[in-house]
Design a protein around this motif. Structure first.
Motif, PDB file in Angstrom:
ATOM      1  N   LEU A 743     -23.810  -9.550  11.934  1.00  0.00           N
ATOM      2  CA  LEU A 743     -22.755  -8.536  12.021  1.00  0.00           C
ATOM      3  C   LEU A 743     -23.125  -7.430  13.010  1.00  0.00           C
ATOM      4  O   LEU A 743     -22.233  -6.859  13.656  1.00  0.00           O
ATOM      5  N   ARG A 744     -24.410  -7.136  13.145  1.00  0.00           N
ATOM      6  CA  ARG A 744     -24.806  -6.125  14.145  1.00  0.00           C
ATOM      7  C   ARG A 744     -24.482  -6.617  15.546  1.00  0.00           C
ATOM      8  O   ARG A 744     -24.049  -5.843  16.410  1.00  0.00           O
ATOM      9  N   ASP A 745     -24.685  -7.903  15.783  1.00  0.00           N
ATOM     10  CA  ASP A 745     -24.323  -8.474  17.089  1.00  0.00           C
ATOM     11  C   ASP A 745     -22.808  -8.498  17.269  1.00  0.00           C
ATOM     12  O   ASP A 745     -22.295  -8.157  18.334  1.00  0.00           O
ATOM     13  N   LYS A 746     -22.106  -8.881  16.227  1.00  0.00           N
ATOM     14  CA  LYS A 746     -20.647  -8.994  16.291  1.00  0.00           C
ATOM     15  C   LYS A 746     -19.990  -7.635  16.534  1.00  0.00           C
ATOM     16  O   LYS A 746     -19.032  -7.526  17.301  1.00  0.00           O
ATOM     17  N   PHE A 747     -20.530  -6.604  15.877  1.00  0.00           N
ATOM     18  CA  PHE A 747     -19.904  -5.275  15.942  1.00  0.00           C
ATOM     19  C   PHE A 747     -20.721  -4.296  16.775  1.00  0.00           C
ATOM     20  O   PHE A 747     -20.748  -3.094  16.494  1.00  0.00           O
ATOM     21  N   GLN A 748     -21.369  -4.800  17.831  1.00  0.00           N
ATOM     22  CA  GLN A 748     -22.130  -3.925  18.702  1.00  0.00           C
ATOM     23  C   GLN A 748     -21.232  -2.838  19.310  1.00  0.00           C
ATOM     24  O   GLN A 748     -21.653  -1.687  19.502  1.00  0.00           O
ATOM     25  N   TRP A 749     -19.988  -3.208  19.587  1.00  0.00           N
ATOM     26  CA  TRP A 749     -19.026  -2.248  20.150  1.00  0.00           C
ATOM     27  C   TRP A 749     -18.793  -1.078  19.188  1.00  0.00           C
ATOM     28  O   TRP A 749     -18.652   0.076  19.623  1.00  0.00           O
ATOM     29  N   ALA A 750     -18.753  -1.362  17.901  1.00  0.00           N
ATOM     30  CA  ALA A 750     -18.530  -0.310  16.905  1.00  0.00           C
ATOM     31  C   ALA A 750     -19.780   0.562  16.757  1.00  0.00           C
ATOM     32  O   ALA A 750     -19.688   1.788  16.654  1.00  0.00           O
ATOM     33  N   ILE A 751     -20.954  -0.077  16.754  1.00  0.00           N
ATOM     34  CA  ILE A 751     -22.207   0.657  16.588  1.00  0.00           C
ATOM     35  C   ILE A 751     -22.404   1.645  17.738  1.00  0.00           C
ATOM     36  O   ILE A 751     -22.881   2.766  17.539  1.00  0.00           O
ATOM     37  N   GLN A 752     -22.006   1.250  18.941  1.00  0.00           N
ATOM     38  CA  GLN A 752     -22.223   2.114  20.102  1.00  0.00           C
ATOM     39  C   GLN A 752     -21.102   3.125  20.323  1.00  0.00           C
ATOM     40  O   GLN A 752     -21.306   4.131  20.997  1.00  0.00           O
ATOM     41  N   SER A 753     -19.920   2.877  19.764  1.00  0.00           N
ATOM     42  CA  SER A 753     -18.789   3.757  20.080  1.00  0.00           C
ATOM     43  C   SER A 753     -18.439   4.765  18.989  1.00  0.00           C
ATOM     44  O   SER A 753     -17.795   5.764  19.251  1.00  0.00           O
ATOM     45  N   ALA A 754     -18.885   4.516  17.737  1.00  0.00           N
ATOM     46  CA  ALA A 754     -18.531   5.418  16.639  1.00  0.00           C
ATOM     47  C   ALA A 754     -19.695   6.344  16.300  1.00  0.00           C
ATOM     48  O   ALA A 754     -20.852   5.976  16.462  1.00  0.00           O
ATOM     49  N   ASP A 755     -19.357   7.542  15.819  1.00  0.00           N
ATOM     50  CA  ASP A 755     -20.384   8.468  15.361  1.00  0.00           C
ATOM     51  C   ASP A 755     -20.014   8.964  13.975  1.00  0.00           C
ATOM     52  O   ASP A 755     -19.066   8.489  13.357  1.00  0.00           O
ATOM     53  N   GLU A 756     -20.757   9.945  13.468  1.00  0.00           N
ATOM     54  CA  GLU A 756     -20.537  10.400  12.096  1.00  0.00           C
ATOM     55  C   GLU A 756     -19.220  11.150  11.919  1.00  0.00           C
ATOM     56  O   GLU A 756     -18.783  11.374  10.777  1.00  0.00           O
ATOM     57  N   ASP A 757     -18.564  11.511  13.012  1.00  0.00           N
ATOM     58  CA  ASP A 757     -17.284  12.225  12.922  1.00  0.00           C
ATOM     59  C   ASP A 757     -16.086  11.326  13.176  1.00  0.00           C
ATOM     60  O   ASP A 757     -14.946  11.808  13.215  1.00  0.00           O
ATOM     61  N   TRP A 758     -16.334  10.019  13.351  1.00  0.00           N
ATOM     62  CA  TRP A 758     -15.223   9.110  13.648  1.00  0.00           C
ATOM     63  C   TRP A 758     -14.257   9.055  12.466  1.00  0.00           C
ATOM     64  O   TRP A 758     -14.660   9.098  11.310  1.00  0.00           O
ATOM     65  N   GLU A 759     -12.963   8.974  12.760  1.00  0.00           N
ATOM     66  CA  GLU A 759     -11.939   8.949  11.712  1.00  0.00           C
ATOM     67  C   GLU A 759     -11.087   7.703  11.826  1.00  0.00           C
ATOM     68  O   GLU A 759     -10.648   7.339  12.926  1.00  0.00           O
ATOM     69  N   PHE A 760     -10.858   7.045  10.706  1.00  0.00           N
ATOM     70  CA  PHE A 760      -9.949   5.896  10.691  1.00  0.00           C
ATOM     71  C   PHE A 760      -8.509   6.374  10.850  1.00  0.00           C
ATOM     72  O   PHE A 760      -7.724   5.789  11.531  1.00  0.00           O
TER      73      PHE A 760
END
Length: 760
Positions: A743-760
């Motif tokens: 899942l870390r490989d699959k969601f690398q885009w999310a790991i690099q683009s989101a931070d602790e202030d990201w909002e759904f």
């Protein structure tokens, strides 16, 4: 609590309909998609703006090292980076300059510079992605076929009515598929047996039939007379031999397999290396299916190159098919994201070779799916308000559409679709039939049908009075068993209606939206305190709430009880060690018992029998561990052509362990442990052990709570991964604790683009 009705008079009330309470769980099976009901909190109709992605910045730091010597120590400078955008390939090309300072033999500092180029391609930072064109250039090595069938030894034969029979290789292979799984639950399923035997007889007829040892034809007509026990014994022996292989042998086999697979694992997409997902053609075998699948046991036939369509870029070498074969077709279609395709014979569905989960194209697909769910947040209040009004519409079509929307949104049912006569009888909301719903006044609905993957969905739920009334109308005579509940509606009509609210909106977006929204709400309730283990348990509880909402159920593992028992044993072993350390404290300072009675109130937590069991288990585990280590070390020495260690060395270690065990048993019998070390160190050790026990008990409860809930499905497919990344960064929980490597490989885009202030 009954769900409140929102009527046409409640125009100012945009609260989503309450999720009806579950009255009774009739039967939960391994169903990833048939949902149960959960109450959803009020949502804001105003979406929060997406965070801007931070652009990469470059900093250069110099690490200085002081030394007392006359010569200066080497100084290393960190990488300096320049980034260029390639507008044609929408690719980020990263130039890396590495600067080093080293001290030469003459004492002088020498400076060196090297430059490397690497692909970074942060596609999620590109705002101009064209959906119609998937790639510009594509080059790959095709697909990897399973090995040819190796005939069984001549002594391994199937028996029919007690007589050994010789089978043609094609039929022997099919018989072997069944023989290998003779003792499984699948092989004991009558439907599985029937389907297998029908296909086995067909292959037998095609390949020339069975013969006895004298060459006479044997007519195989009854499954009950077939004896596959010799085949089963042969495959069991092979499995045991494989288990008994040395680590070196297993490593050599894996290295050989990796070498063969290597060319198929990657492709060149727009000049970049990308991982290929399922590059292996499925081997032949017996179809199992999920749940009560009507085709379980049917033969999955061997796929030949002539059945395969290869998709590749123009002007590049087309992969060579196996010798003596040719591809069914070669295409150059850059509007699709697959490398090869073929039709499988069970359901005549299309199988694709796709890019891996961590590829840019798959990542783009996931990203757009979750962005679509975020966009729904802007429109969901209006949609709910409209379908609540239409529940009382005078037009029957509108009532059916509104009722279906309620079930899809509130119960998280899938939309469903039409099925052919030869397909599994699976249904969704729009394809529910008369017999799938049982109504019990005042407003209880029992659903009983096969959902996706033929998983039974059997649930009783409480719905709003108006929805109950509508379902009663939809079942009114002259309707009977076999008739559709929503006879004026199908998924395409429903989806067309939804696109009036938002471009690209379909019924399935609601599952992604409601799953992510529920996770967002649940995570907001978690206090940012406690240990990582405590936070992880609370995260899993939030994930579990989503899995329950989507009814991602799984059958409790057969080994669950054994697994829980082992964890409980490990907890007892830590408790026993805690008892030993407290007894050491009392041996060093007996007055502590009166000074701090609370510290010692759990001294009798374990009985003597339980402590003895702990000591004996420790001896057994340590003896096994040292024996395996001794064997591994000797295997390595032999492989390196060195003299192995003598057996006496192992025997000496095992004797030491046995002596220690005798000492433990003596302590347990006397209820005394000789104090070793200082009081301060023993206190610190007791605290560590108590923390460890608390953590282990918490993890055990988490495991038991998750025993029938599949957390992975919602985490992989329905919860926006940026919510998990946000939790990781905000709560200081390592992402490795939340996402597996896959899942870390699959969601690398999310790991690099989101931070602790990201909002759904």
């Amino acid at each position: 609590m009954p769900a409140r009705i929102i009527t046409s008079d409640d125009e100012d009330d945009l609260m989503p309909p309450s999720r009806p309470s579950t009255v009774k769980r009739v039967k939960d099976e391994d169903d990833d998609d048939a949902p149960v009901v959960k109450k959803v909190k009020k949502e804001s109709s105003t979406p929060k703006a997406s965070p801007k992605v931070k652009k990469a910045t470059t900093t250069t730091k110099v690490k200085k090292e002081s030394t007392t010597n006359a010569k200066k120590a080497p100084v290393k400078k960190t990488t300096t980076t320049t980034i260029k955008k390639d507008p044609v390939k929408q690719q980020t090309v990263k130039k890396t300059t590495i600067k080093k300072e080293t001290v030469g033999a003459d004492g002088k500092i020498k400076k060196e510079e090297t430059e490397e180029a690497e692909d970074v391609y942060k596609w999620w930072e590109n705002d101009n992605q064209d959906d119609s064109i998937k790639w510009e250039t594509l080059e790959h090595k095709g697909v990897m076929f399973p090995p040819e069938y190796e005939p069984l030894p001549k002594s391994v034969l199937m028996k029919y009515d007690g007589t050994p029979v010789v089978l043609p290789h094609a039929a022997e292979e099919v018989a072997g598929f069944f023989g290998a799984m003779l003792e499984t639950d699948h092989a004991k399923n009558p439907t599985f047996q029937k389907n297998f035997f029908n296909d086995f007889k067909a292959v037998l007829k095609e390949s020339g039939g069975a013969k006895d040892k004298d060459g006479n034809n044997v007519q195989i007509k009854a499954f009950s007379k077939c004896d596959f026990s010799d085949m089963y014994a042969h495959f069991e022996k092979m499995r045991e031999e494989k288990k008994a292989m040395s680590a070196a042998e297993k490593k050599a086999i894996k290295a050989e397999r990796d070498k063969i697979e290597e060319p198929f694992k990657v492709c060149l997409l727009n000049g970049r290396k990308e991982q290929v997902g399922n590059f292996r053609i499925e081997p032949p075998g017996l179809f199992r299916g999920r749940g009560a699948h009507p085709k379980t046991g049917k033969l999955k036939r061997r796929v030949m190159p002539e059945q395969i369509t290869i998709n590749i870029g123009k002007g590049v070498p087309v992969p060579e098919p196996p010798a003596g074969h040719k591809w069914g077709e070669v295409r150059h279609d850059n509007s699709v994201a697959w490398l090869a395709m073929w039709h499988e014979n069970i359901n005549n569905s299309i199988k694709y070779v796709l890019f891996a989960a961590n590829s840019s194209l798959k990542g783009m697909s996931d990203y757009k799916k979750f962005e679509k769910a975020r966009e729904l947040k802007k429109h969901v209040a209006t949609i709910r308000k409209d379908y609540e009004k239409e529940l009382k519409s005078e037009a029957m079509f509108e009532r059916q559409r509104a009722t279906a929307m309620y079930l899809i949104d509130v119960l998280a049912l899938r939309a469903g679709g039409e099925k052919g006569d030869d397909e599994a009888d699976t249904v969704g909301c729009c394809s529910l039939r008369y017999e799938h719903i049982t109504l019990s006044p005042p407003n209880i609905v029992e659903f009983d049908f096969l959902g996706k993957d033929s998983i039974r969905y059997h649930q009783e739920v409480e719905v709003s009075p108006q929805v109950f009334k509508n379902l009663r109308i939809f079942k009114k005579a002259p309707k009977k068993v076999g008739d559709d509940i929503f006879d004026r509606l199908d998924p395409s009509v429903l989806n067309k209606h939804l696109q009036n609210y938002m471009p690209g909106l379909t019924a399935k977006v609601f599952r992604t939206y409601n799953a992510s929204k529920t996770m967002d709400d649940q995570l907001a309730l978690i206090p940012n305190e406690g240990t990582v283990a405590e936070k992880l348990v609370k995260f899993n509880a939030a994930n579990r709430a989503v899995a329950i909402l989507c009814n991602h159920q799984k059958t409790v593992s057969k080994t669950h009880g054994e697994s829980v028992g082992k964890i409980e044993d490990r907890i007892n072993e830590v408790v026993w060690q805690k008892w030993r350390h407290k007894r050491m404290l009392l041996d060093l300072e007996p007055k502590l018992l009166k000074k701090e009675p609370k510290l010692f109130e759990d001294l009798d937590e374990l009985s003597k029998e339980e402590k003895t069991a702990c000591a004996n288990r420790l001896l057994e585990k340590d003896s096994e561990r040292w024996t395996k280590k001794f064997e591994r070390d000797n295997e390595k020495l032999v492989a390196e052509k060195q003299k192995p260690k003598p057996k006496s060395e192992l025997n000496a270690k095992l004797k030491d362990l046995a002596d220690t065990n005798k000492q433990y048993l003596k302590e347990i019998k006397s209820n005394k442990v000789e104090g070793k070390g200082t009081v301060e160190k023993l206190r610190a050790q007791v605290e560590k052990l108590e923390t460890r026990v608390t953590t282990m008990r918490m993890q055990l409860k988490d495991k038991e709570d998750n025993s029938s809930v599949a957390l992975g499905t919602s985490k992989m497919n329905y919860i926006d991964p940026r919510l998990t990344v946000k939790f990781s960064k905000k709560y200081d929980v390592p992402i490795e604790k939340l996402f597996t490597k896959t899942l870390r490989d699959k969601f690398q885009w999310a790991i690099q683009s989101a931070d602790e202030d990201w909002e759904f």
